[in-house]
Design an enzyme around this catalytic site. Sequence first.
Site, mmCIF file in Angstrom:
data_model
loop_
_atom_site.group_PDB
_atom_site.id
_atom_site.type_symbol
_atom_site.label_atom_id
_atom_site.label_comp_id
_atom_site.label_asym_id
_atom_site.label_seq_id
_atom_site.Cartn_x
_atom_site.Cartn_y
_atom_site.Cartn_z
ATOM 1 N N LYS A 73 21.949 46.459 77.649
ATOM 2 C CA LYS A 73 22.782 47.634 77.878
ATOM 3 C C LYS A 73 23.248 47.670 79.336
ATOM 4 O O LYS A 73 24.437 47.835 79.613
ATOM 5 C CB LYS A 73 21.968 48.894 77.552
ATOM 6 C CG LYS A 73 22.789 50.151 77.435
ATOM 7 C CD LYS A 73 21.894 51.361 77.170
ATOM 8 C CE LYS A 73 21.299 51.355 75.779
ATOM 9 N NZ LYS A 73 20.267 52.367 75.585
ATOM 10 N N ARG A 105 18.357 55.738 80.528
ATOM 11 C CA ARG A 105 18.486 55.036 79.252
ATOM 12 C C ARG A 105 17.687 53.740 79.213
ATOM 13 O O ARG A 105 17.731 52.939 80.142
ATOM 14 C CB ARG A 105 19.953 54.699 78.997
ATOM 15 C CG ARG A 105 20.897 55.812 79.281
ATOM 16 C CD ARG A 105 22.345 55.373 79.224
ATOM 17 N NE ARG A 105 22.765 54.981 77.889
ATOM 18 C CZ ARG A 105 23.970 54.493 77.620
ATOM 19 N NH1 ARG A 105 24.846 54.291 78.599
ATOM 20 N NH2 ARG A 105 24.286 54.173 76.393
ATOM 21 N N GLY A 157 17.675 52.402 68.925
ATOM 22 C CA GLY A 157 16.894 53.604 68.665
ATOM 23 C C GLY A 157 15.390 53.426 68.769
ATOM 24 O O GLY A 157 14.639 54.343 68.501
ATOM 25 N N MET A 211 13.587 52.601 71.484
ATOM 26 C CA MET A 211 13.000 53.091 72.724
ATOM 27 C C MET A 211 13.698 54.386 73.100
ATOM 28 O O MET A 211 14.487 54.899 72.340
ATOM 29 C CB MET A 211 13.116 52.044 73.808
ATOM 30 C CG MET A 211 12.245 50.835 73.528
ATOM 31 S SD MET A 211 12.316 49.647 74.839
ATOM 32 C CE MET A 211 14.024 49.218 74.851
ATOM 33 N N ARG A 238 27.883 46.095 72.959
ATOM 34 C CA ARG A 238 26.960 44.984 72.673
ATOM 35 C C ARG A 238 27.506 44.221 71.485
ATOM 36 O O ARG A 238 28.326 44.749 70.720
ATOM 37 C CB ARG A 238 25.553 45.504 72.366
ATOM 38 C CG ARG A 238 25.537 46.381 71.129
ATOM 39 C CD ARG A 238 24.165 46.985 70.875
ATOM 40 N NE ARG A 238 24.278 47.987 69.827
ATOM 41 C CZ ARG A 238 23.520 49.059 69.695
ATOM 42 N NH1 ARG A 238 22.575 49.312 70.560
ATOM 43 N NH2 ARG A 238 23.691 49.897 68.706
ATOM 44 N N HIS A 253 21.238 55.291 61.712
ATOM 45 C CA HIS A 253 20.052 54.458 61.850
ATOM 46 C C HIS A 253 19.795 53.661 60.578
ATOM 47 O O HIS A 253 19.548 52.453 60.601
ATOM 48 C CB HIS A 253 18.855 55.365 62.182
ATOM 49 C CG HIS A 253 17.562 54.635 62.284
ATOM 50 N ND1 HIS A 253 16.658 54.611 61.251
ATOM 51 C CD2 HIS A 253 17.036 53.884 63.268
ATOM 52 C CE1 HIS A 253 15.621 53.885 61.616
ATOM 53 N NE2 HIS A 253 15.824 53.431 62.843
ATOM 54 N N SER A 262 11.394 7.649 50.674
ATOM 55 C CA SER A 262 11.617 9.088 50.613
ATOM 56 C C SER A 262 10.302 9.771 50.934
ATOM 57 O O SER A 262 9.283 9.512 50.288
ATOM 58 C CB SER A 262 12.111 9.492 49.228
ATOM 59 O OG SER A 262 12.265 10.894 49.178
ATOM 60 N N CYS A 293 12.148 14.500 50.305
ATOM 61 C CA CYS A 293 12.384 15.217 49.056
ATOM 62 C C CYS A 293 11.340 16.287 48.801
ATOM 63 O O CYS A 293 11.299 16.889 47.744
ATOM 64 C CB CYS A 293 12.472 14.250 47.892
ATOM 65 S SG CYS A 293 10.929 13.393 47.578
ATOM 66 N N TYR A 334 19.103 11.488 54.933
ATOM 67 C CA TYR A 334 19.435 12.695 54.184
ATOM 68 C C TYR A 334 18.197 13.557 53.978
ATOM 69 O O TYR A 334 17.073 13.102 54.146
ATOM 70 C CB TYR A 334 20.046 12.339 52.819
ATOM 71 C CG TYR A 334 19.076 11.679 51.875
ATOM 72 C CD1 TYR A 334 18.270 12.460 51.017
ATOM 73 C CD2 TYR A 334 18.919 10.299 51.828
ATOM 74 C CE1 TYR A 334 17.354 11.865 50.177
ATOM 75 C CE2 TYR A 334 18.016 9.704 50.973
ATOM 76 C CZ TYR A 334 17.237 10.484 50.154
ATOM 77 O OH TYR A 334 16.321 9.913 49.316
HETATM 78 P P1 ADP Z 1 20.238 54.014 72.304
HETATM 79 O O1 ADP Z 1 19.825 52.713 72.847
HETATM 80 O O2 ADP Z 1 19.251 54.651 71.431
HETATM 81 O O3 ADP Z 1 21.633 53.971 71.720
HETATM 82 P P2 ADP Z 1 21.439 55.172 74.625
HETATM 83 O O4 ADP Z 1 20.813 54.971 75.937
HETATM 84 O O5 ADP Z 1 22.589 54.291 74.340
HETATM 85 O O6 ADP Z 1 20.324 55.031 73.538
HETATM 86 O O7 ADP Z 1 21.862 56.694 74.585
HETATM 87 C C1 ADP Z 1 21.736 57.566 73.514
HETATM 88 C C2 ADP Z 1 23.038 58.309 73.330
HETATM 89 O O8 ADP Z 1 23.385 59.052 74.491
HETATM 90 C C3 ADP Z 1 24.210 57.390 73.062
HETATM 91 O O9 ADP Z 1 25.016 58.000 72.100
HETATM 92 C C4 ADP Z 1 24.908 57.342 74.401
HETATM 93 O O10 ADP Z 1 26.265 57.085 74.253
HETATM 94 C C5 ADP Z 1 24.657 58.701 74.950
HETATM 95 N N1 ADP Z 1 24.661 58.670 76.411
HETATM 96 C C6 ADP Z 1 23.855 57.943 77.202
HETATM 97 N N2 ADP Z 1 24.163 58.118 78.498
HETATM 98 C C7 ADP Z 1 25.188 58.978 78.539
HETATM 99 C C8 ADP Z 1 25.956 59.530 79.601
HETATM 100 N N3 ADP Z 1 25.717 59.226 80.868
HETATM 101 N N4 ADP Z 1 26.936 60.376 79.282
HETATM 102 C C9 ADP Z 1 27.174 60.697 77.992
HETATM 103 N N5 ADP Z 1 26.505 60.225 76.968
HETATM 104 C C10 ADP Z 1 25.509 59.352 77.220
HETATM 105 MG MG MG Z 2 23.136 53.231 72.598
#
Ligand code: ADP
Ligand code: MG
Length: 932
Positions: free
Chosen positions: A57, A127, A136, A138, A371, A494, A821, A889, A909
């Site tokens: 990320k 984040r 989702g 962490m 990503r 999810h 074989s 085989c 083969y």
């Molecule tokens: P995950 O890895 O679970 O997607 P994220 O770190 O991407 O967690 O963030 C969770 C949510 O919060 C995502 O929808 C992301 O776009 C939003 N988000 C994270 N940082 C910001 C920010 N600085 N401003 C607005 N929305 C944010």
């Molecule tokens: Mg995210």
Amino acid sequence: MPARARKTPLHKSLTRRTQPRSARAPKRSHARSSPREKWVYLFDEGRADMKDLLGGKGANLAEMTSLGLPVPPGFIVTTRACNAFLAAGSRFPEGLWEQELAALRKLEKRSGRSLGDPDNPLLVSCRSGAKFSMPGMMDTVLNLGLNDAVAERLDADTGDARFAYDAYRRLVQMFGTVVLGLPDEPFEKVLEDYRRRRGTENDAALPPEDLKAITREFQRLVREHSGRDFPQEPLEQLRLATEAVFRSWNGKRAVDYRNAAGIAHDLGTAVSIVTMVFGNRGENSGTGVVTTRNVSTGERELEGDYLNNAQGEDVVAGTRPTLRIAALKAQWPKLHAQLEKHCQKLERHFRDVQDVEFTIEEGKLWMLQTRDAKRTAQAAVRIAVELATEKLITRKEAVLRVKPEQVDFFLHPQFSPAEKKAARERGALLATGLNVSPGAASGVVVFDADTAQRWSKEEKKAVIMVRPETKPDDVHGMLAARGILTSRGGRTSHAALVARQFGKPAVVGVSAMEVDLDKRQLTVAGRVLREGDTVSLDGTTGEVFAGQLETRIPDLSDPHLLELLTWADGFRTLGVYANADYPRDAELARKLGAEGLGLCRTEHMFFETERLPHVQEMILARTAEERARALLWLLPFQREDFLGLFRAMDGLPVTIRLIDPPLHEFLPSHDELLHDVTELETRLGLLKGKPETKGMEQKLAQKRRLLDTVTSMRETNPMLGLRGVRLGIHLPALVRMQVRAIFEAACQCAREGVRVFPKVMIPLIAHRNELRLEKETLEAEARAVMEEQGLEVAYQFGTMIEIPRAALTADQLAQDAEFFSFGTNDLTQTTYGISRDDAETGFLSEYLEKRILPENPFATLDQRGVGALMELGVKLGRAVREDLDIGICGEHGGDPKTIAFCHRIGLDYVSCSPYRVPIARLAAAHAALATS
Ligand code: ADP
Ligand code: MG
Ligand code: MG
């Protein structure tokens, strides 16, 4: 937000005086790290290729920043900092906090706001983000920097109390659950109460005074459950949030996920601190997720969900019905066009389909994450082929982008159209939802992850996991289920993400279905289904049916797959053959791309009901004449068998293995016979002299004779006994009959214009003399047949290498054998000295559990041991006969890892079951590309 005169940034005084205890930098770090290490990178200091250090990320946020895309300013704390923190027992490594503060100062400078300043507050998110995406799994905390004073001032200044308290209540909830580890339920319950009171389903519809009251209740919950106040100090919030994200690396969810996805546990997570942008600022704002192509089908179209006046997880959580991204186009064509342009730029830059998070704040578009998108196998193939066609990637890359195992998906069961039509006609179609992960599944309904796991593992039931929506805690149940069904959530929910990643059929967002977790039942189309009732779902179309639908294996006619496999064929050097015993299997194998038959087991044909009595007669024969008669009866049948195979494989080699298993396999078991004989004897004893005993006496005599034979043939270790070539030497008439059948069939085919190339394979050779003797006798028979028929066909005699001694003396064997074989099933068995039939259900599973063996050697070739023998066999064999044709085989022949090994040691083969042929073609291409 109106710009105001800046006051002294709060943190300056904080670091000196009021910094809370937990936020103080540790005196000494235990981790192996230099105090001068750079722990923090600003977004403009990072790059996409720094994922090890910055996490996926963070690295991509940095890359997007340098691409000039609108990313809110931020910085990244490295994965090394996380590892140092965890290794030191939850202590910040030296220098980290100071570097975070310095970076924060730069953010403040850039935005002209400052953390904790009520007049002009900077808010940030904290984040998580590891090298490999773990959606989702962490934690992330949004809106850090809010406190009572800031919220109040925001309210007064912006006149938008709804926004101020919507952001604040979210922060307190996330802080409570993520940072302080409180359960989610009490928070959700408060929200639920307020929604009910207002008669709405939608948080965004709650009035500001409610949000304010909710915030207060949330603070009370924090106090009650954690025994501490929600921290009003923004820097303390930030510090604690950073620590919580570090710790979430070792959370149960994350660990389970890594185990399932095969991700190493020592990578650590990075932490991105990002300036907040707000999608919850009213109807001119919103948030969404898109993939640059359809990740279920691979189609080239922007795909995703969007929500007005919402923040962060709202879209993914599936608690409010989302809009398809097409609706955004209708609403804000300009923003949609911008988004599309950004997405294309990202796709071109990363040269792959992207999964993008964005937020619109009062009409301005912000990019928050990108990503490589997770996709179904079907989409993976189409996307790879189309990216290559669009010249974004090369064909080589396209081939490498699809994992051989993904090809397996195309062979997975689906419901036949006829079956579905019938189901619809009988009214079994319950509803249609979003088709987020293709494939068909039937099973019994379960409503929670633990039950799903238990019923599937312990009771061996096929289960369908049904939830209103899924959460990361549900993953173990989803993995155990055949399919996933939810009433809420969109394509990026999810449930959809996890299902696609693990190849589980899934239908989500079935709004017509109501799931009642308390009563453990679902209601749909006026019907009630309870836990344990059967449903069927089609993840390809989104349909949900009551009851069980029959599945069928699809044909492999997907045009993109065919194209990709053709490209793969162009790269591979290893041949791909199939193991097939019957003409219909041979035909299938050929259709799937087999270039020959690497193994045809002749004995399977002996088991057919019509033939078995004659096979037994041949075994029980007391004289050569009796045996010859039985064999003569069998000959035309065998000839027919081979005719069918040769015709199916016209123009391609057909490897036929002479009889291999111990003969007792064709006879009733010793125990069974002993039981019958004893029973007959007892009954005869009781009935002594009575007339009805007559037939019984005859029967008894027959059984006794059989029992005698079986007893005389009994071996303690039949797998090491009279079988393979030993049997051929013991009963030469039997294998002579087989060779005669092969060559009579070959001559007949040749006469019909079919191009035949029989390869006669002698099994279980351990010593050169066995091979020499056998080849001499059998080749003489072959020549005799060809002479009788007045025809010559090309042929070869060769041997299996399936006993260590054969590999060790391969140079001697190659003097007589025209091909080798590797029979890796037996070779594994004999190299390890493990009886597969007994071990796999016995101690071998214990070995695997205790990790004494890393893998089941019968499933994945033991390259170090068995593989070393193979390598030696190849070397010795080719030293004598340079052009010696060598294949494999055993069942390993269809395993991608083994295929790579076979390529490396120079086999000609691999041969595998027909359905694995396409997988092997791709795996062989990967192997070639990896070494080229
Ligand atoms: P995950 O890895 O679970 O997607 P994220 O770190 O991407 O967690 O963030 C969770 C949510 O919060 C995502 O929808 C992301 O776009 C939003 N988000 C994270 N940082 C910001 C920010 N600085 N401003 C607005 N929305 C944010
Ligand atoms: Mg995210
Ligand atoms: Mg064998």
